[in-house]
Design a protein around this motif. Structure first.
Motif, PDB file in Angstrom:
ATOM      1  N   LEU A  48      10.925 -10.107   7.803  1.00  0.00           N
ATOM      2  CA  LEU A  48       9.854  -9.838   6.835  1.00  0.00           C
ATOM      3  C   LEU A  48       9.185  -8.490   7.119  1.00  0.00           C
ATOM      4  O   LEU A  48       8.855  -7.753   6.188  1.00  0.00           O
ATOM      5  CB  LEU A  48       8.836 -10.976   6.854  1.00  0.00           C
ATOM      6  N   ASN A  49       9.018  -8.159   8.394  1.00  0.00           N
ATOM      7  CA  ASN A  49       8.426  -6.868   8.745  1.00  0.00           C
ATOM      8  C   ASN A  49       9.320  -5.704   8.324  1.00  0.00           C
ATOM      9  O   ASN A  49       8.826  -4.661   7.888  1.00  0.00           O
ATOM     10  CB  ASN A  49       8.115  -6.796  10.237  1.00  0.00           C
ATOM     11  N   LYS A  50      10.651  -5.867   8.469  1.00  0.00           N
ATOM     12  CA  LYS A  50      11.585  -4.827   8.017  1.00  0.00           C
ATOM     13  C   LYS A  50      11.470  -4.618   6.514  1.00  0.00           C
ATOM     14  O   LYS A  50      11.462  -3.478   6.030  1.00  0.00           O
ATOM     15  CB  LYS A  50      13.030  -5.199   8.367  1.00  0.00           C
ATOM     16  N   LEU A  51      11.391  -5.701   5.770  1.00  0.00           N
ATOM     17  CA  LEU A  51      11.264  -5.610   4.314  1.00  0.00           C
ATOM     18  C   LEU A  51       9.923  -4.992   3.923  1.00  0.00           C
ATOM     19  O   LEU A  51       9.842  -4.196   2.989  1.00  0.00           O
ATOM     20  CB  LEU A  51      11.422  -6.995   3.678  1.00  0.00           C
ATOM     21  N   LYS A  52       8.899  -5.354   4.658  1.00  0.00           N
ATOM     22  CA  LYS A  52       7.563  -4.813   4.390  1.00  0.00           C
ATOM     23  C   LYS A  52       7.515  -3.312   4.713  1.00  0.00           C
ATOM     24  O   LYS A  52       6.953  -2.526   3.951  1.00  0.00           O
ATOM     25  CB  LYS A  52       6.530  -5.578   5.219  1.00  0.00           C
ATOM     26  N   ALA A  53       8.121  -2.905   5.820  1.00  0.00           N
ATOM     27  CA  ALA A  53       8.145  -1.490   6.214  1.00  0.00           C
ATOM     28  C   ALA A  53       8.886  -0.646   5.179  1.00  0.00           C
ATOM     29  O   ALA A  53       8.542   0.517   4.952  1.00  0.00           O
ATOM     30  CB  ALA A  53       8.781  -1.326   7.589  1.00  0.00           C
ATOM     31  N   ALA A  54       9.889  -1.245   4.551  1.00  0.00           N
ATOM     32  CA  ALA A  54      10.646  -0.547   3.510  1.00  0.00           C
ATOM     33  C   ALA A  54       9.948  -0.662   2.152  1.00  0.00           C
ATOM     34  O   ALA A  54      10.456  -0.161   1.153  1.00  0.00           O
ATOM     35  CB  ALA A  54      12.057  -1.106   3.417  1.00  0.00           C
ATOM     36  N   ASP A  55       8.801  -1.312   2.129  1.00  0.00           N
ATOM     37  CA  ASP A  55       7.993  -1.500   0.919  1.00  0.00           C
ATOM     38  C   ASP A  55       8.720  -2.328  -0.138  1.00  0.00           C
ATOM     39  O   ASP A  55       8.439  -2.205  -1.326  1.00  0.00           O
ATOM     40  CB  ASP A  55       7.562  -0.139   0.359  1.00  0.00           C
ATOM     41  N   LEU A  56       9.662  -3.163   0.293  1.00  0.00           N
ATOM     42  CA  LEU A  56      10.396  -4.015  -0.643  1.00  0.00           C
ATOM     43  C   LEU A  56       9.655  -5.300  -0.957  1.00  0.00           C
ATOM     44  O   LEU A  56       9.915  -5.939  -1.965  1.00  0.00           O
ATOM     45  CB  LEU A  56      11.786  -4.338  -0.082  1.00  0.00           C
ATOM     46  N   VAL A  57       8.726  -5.680  -0.074  1.00  0.00           N
ATOM     47  CA  VAL A  57       7.882  -6.842  -0.328  1.00  0.00           C
ATOM     48  C   VAL A  57       6.422  -6.460  -0.131  1.00  0.00           C
ATOM     49  O   VAL A  57       6.095  -5.520   0.597  1.00  0.00           O
ATOM     50  CB  VAL A  57       8.234  -8.056   0.577  1.00  0.00           C
ATOM     51  N   GLN A  58       5.588  -7.201  -0.836  1.00  0.00           N
ATOM     52  CA  GLN A  58       4.145  -7.023  -0.719  1.00  0.00           C
ATOM     53  C   GLN A  58       3.554  -8.343  -0.229  1.00  0.00           C
ATOM     54  O   GLN A  58       4.148  -9.400  -0.445  1.00  0.00           O
ATOM     55  CB  GLN A  58       3.537  -6.674  -2.076  1.00  0.00           C
ATOM     56  N   THR A  59       2.423  -8.263   0.427  1.00  0.00           N
ATOM     57  CA  THR A  59       1.773  -9.470   0.926  1.00  0.00           C
ATOM     58  C   THR A  59       0.359  -9.569   0.391  1.00  0.00           C
ATOM     59  O   THR A  59      -0.306  -8.554   0.159  1.00  0.00           O
ATOM     60  CB  THR A  59       1.730  -9.486   2.464  1.00  0.00           C
ATOM     61  N   THR A  60      -0.054 -10.805   0.202  1.00  0.00           N
ATOM     62  CA  THR A  60      -1.450 -11.103  -0.118  1.00  0.00           C
ATOM     63  C   THR A  60      -1.848 -12.320   0.713  1.00  0.00           C
ATOM     64  O   THR A  60      -1.013 -13.182   0.996  1.00  0.00           O
ATOM     65  CB  THR A  60      -1.663 -11.402  -1.620  1.00  0.00           C
ATOM     66  N   ARG A  61      -3.094 -12.342   1.123  1.00  0.00           N
ATOM     67  CA  ARG A  61      -3.582 -13.476   1.901  1.00  0.00           C
ATOM     68  C   ARG A  61      -4.226 -14.478   0.944  1.00  0.00           C
ATOM     69  O   ARG A  61      -5.034 -14.123   0.102  1.00  0.00           O
ATOM     70  CB  ARG A  61      -4.600 -13.016   2.942  1.00  0.00           C
ATOM     71  N   GLN A  62      -3.799 -15.729   1.098  1.00  0.00           N
ATOM     72  CA  GLN A  62      -4.399 -16.830   0.343  1.00  0.00           C
ATOM     73  C   GLN A  62      -4.825 -17.886   1.351  1.00  0.00           C
ATOM     74  O   GLN A  62      -3.995 -18.664   1.818  1.00  0.00           O
ATOM     75  CB  GLN A  62      -3.408 -17.406  -0.678  1.00  0.00           C
ATOM     76  N   GLY A  63      -6.091 -17.851   1.715  1.00  0.00           N
ATOM     77  CA  GLY A  63      -6.596 -18.751   2.745  1.00  0.00           C
ATOM     78  C   GLY A  63      -5.949 -18.437   4.076  1.00  0.00           C
ATOM     79  O   GLY A  63      -6.008 -17.310   4.560  1.00  0.00           O
ATOM     80  N   GLN A  64      -5.308 -19.433   4.670  1.00  0.00           N
ATOM     81  CA  GLN A  64      -4.641 -19.258   5.960  1.00  0.00           C
ATOM     82  C   GLN A  64      -3.228 -18.692   5.829  1.00  0.00           C
ATOM     83  O   GLN A  64      -2.610 -18.328   6.817  1.00  0.00           O
ATOM     84  CB  GLN A  64      -4.555 -20.614   6.686  1.00  0.00           C
ATOM     85  N   SER A  65      -2.715 -18.616   4.610  1.00  0.00           N
ATOM     86  CA  SER A  65      -1.319 -18.222   4.399  1.00  0.00           C
ATOM     87  C   SER A  65      -1.189 -16.781   3.933  1.00  0.00           C
ATOM     88  O   SER A  65      -2.073 -16.244   3.269  1.00  0.00           O
ATOM     89  CB  SER A  65      -0.678 -19.118   3.335  1.00  0.00           C
ATOM     90  N   ILE A  66      -0.053 -16.186   4.281  1.00  0.00           N
ATOM     91  CA  ILE A  66       0.323 -14.879   3.739  1.00  0.00           C
ATOM     92  C   ILE A  66       1.432 -15.141   2.733  1.00  0.00           C
ATOM     93  O   ILE A  66       2.427 -15.789   3.051  1.00  0.00           O
ATOM     94  CB  ILE A  66       0.790 -13.921   4.848  1.00  0.00           C
ATOM     95  N   VAL A  67       1.223 -14.664   1.526  1.00  0.00           N
ATOM     96  CA  VAL A  67       2.172 -14.882   0.443  1.00  0.00           C
ATOM     97  C   VAL A  67       2.953 -13.593   0.219  1.00  0.00           C
ATOM     98  O   VAL A  67       2.372 -12.507   0.124  1.00  0.00           O
ATOM     99  CB  VAL A  67       1.444 -15.318  -0.849  1.00  0.00           C
ATOM    100  N   TYR A  68       4.273 -13.726   0.143  1.00  0.00           N
ATOM    101  CA  TYR A  68       5.165 -12.581  -0.048  1.00  0.00           C
ATOM    102  C   TYR A  68       5.641 -12.535  -1.488  1.00  0.00           C
ATOM    103  O   TYR A  68       5.924 -13.569  -2.099  1.00  0.00           O
ATOM    104  CB  TYR A  68       6.380 -12.689   0.891  1.00  0.00           C
ATOM    105  N   SER A  69       5.720 -11.319  -2.017  1.00  0.00           N
ATOM    106  CA  SER A  69       6.272 -11.099  -3.356  1.00  0.00           C
ATOM    107  C   SER A  69       7.130  -9.843  -3.309  1.00  0.00           C
ATOM    108  O   SER A  69       6.970  -8.991  -2.434  1.00  0.00           O
ATOM    109  CB  SER A  69       5.168 -10.969  -4.401  1.00  0.00           C
TER     110      SER A  69
END
Length: 94
Positions: A48-69
């Motif tokens: 997930l960090n590799k995908l995030k570093a490549a800006d292929l996924v975005q994250t949002t925090r929803q309560g205790q969870s991190i949601v990936y899109s």
């Protein structure tokens, strides 16, 4: 935007491609994504960090969870790079 090399490296791994395929269908938490794989939590985090570093996924925090899109704009840019690359090759042959 990250360099195209980072994007290509991120999508070169089959696990990361499967993560992206799952995210095409909608947002998922890390736990929901992890349920589709038989890998450790740290390994999933690495992917997930590799995908995030490549800006292929975005994250949002929803309560205790991190949601990936999925970040479709990076895919659009990568697709345009490939189209331009092959277009230049075809024009050079003429």
């Amino acid at each position: 935007m990250p360099p195209i090399q980072q994007v290509l490296e991120a999508i070169s791994d089959p696990t990361r491609r499967k993560i992206l395929d799952l995210l095409k269908k909608g947002e998922l938490t890390a736990g929901e994504l992890g349920a589709h794989f038989e890998i450790s939590g740290p390994s999933m985090s690495h992917h997930l960090n590799k995908l995030k570093a490549a800006d292929l996924v975005q994250t949002t925090r929803q309560g205790q969870s991190i949601v990936y899109s999925i970040n479709t704009s990076v895919f659009d840019d990568a697709a345009q790079f490939v189209i331009d690359f092959f277009q230049d090759k075809r024009e050079a042959k003429k």
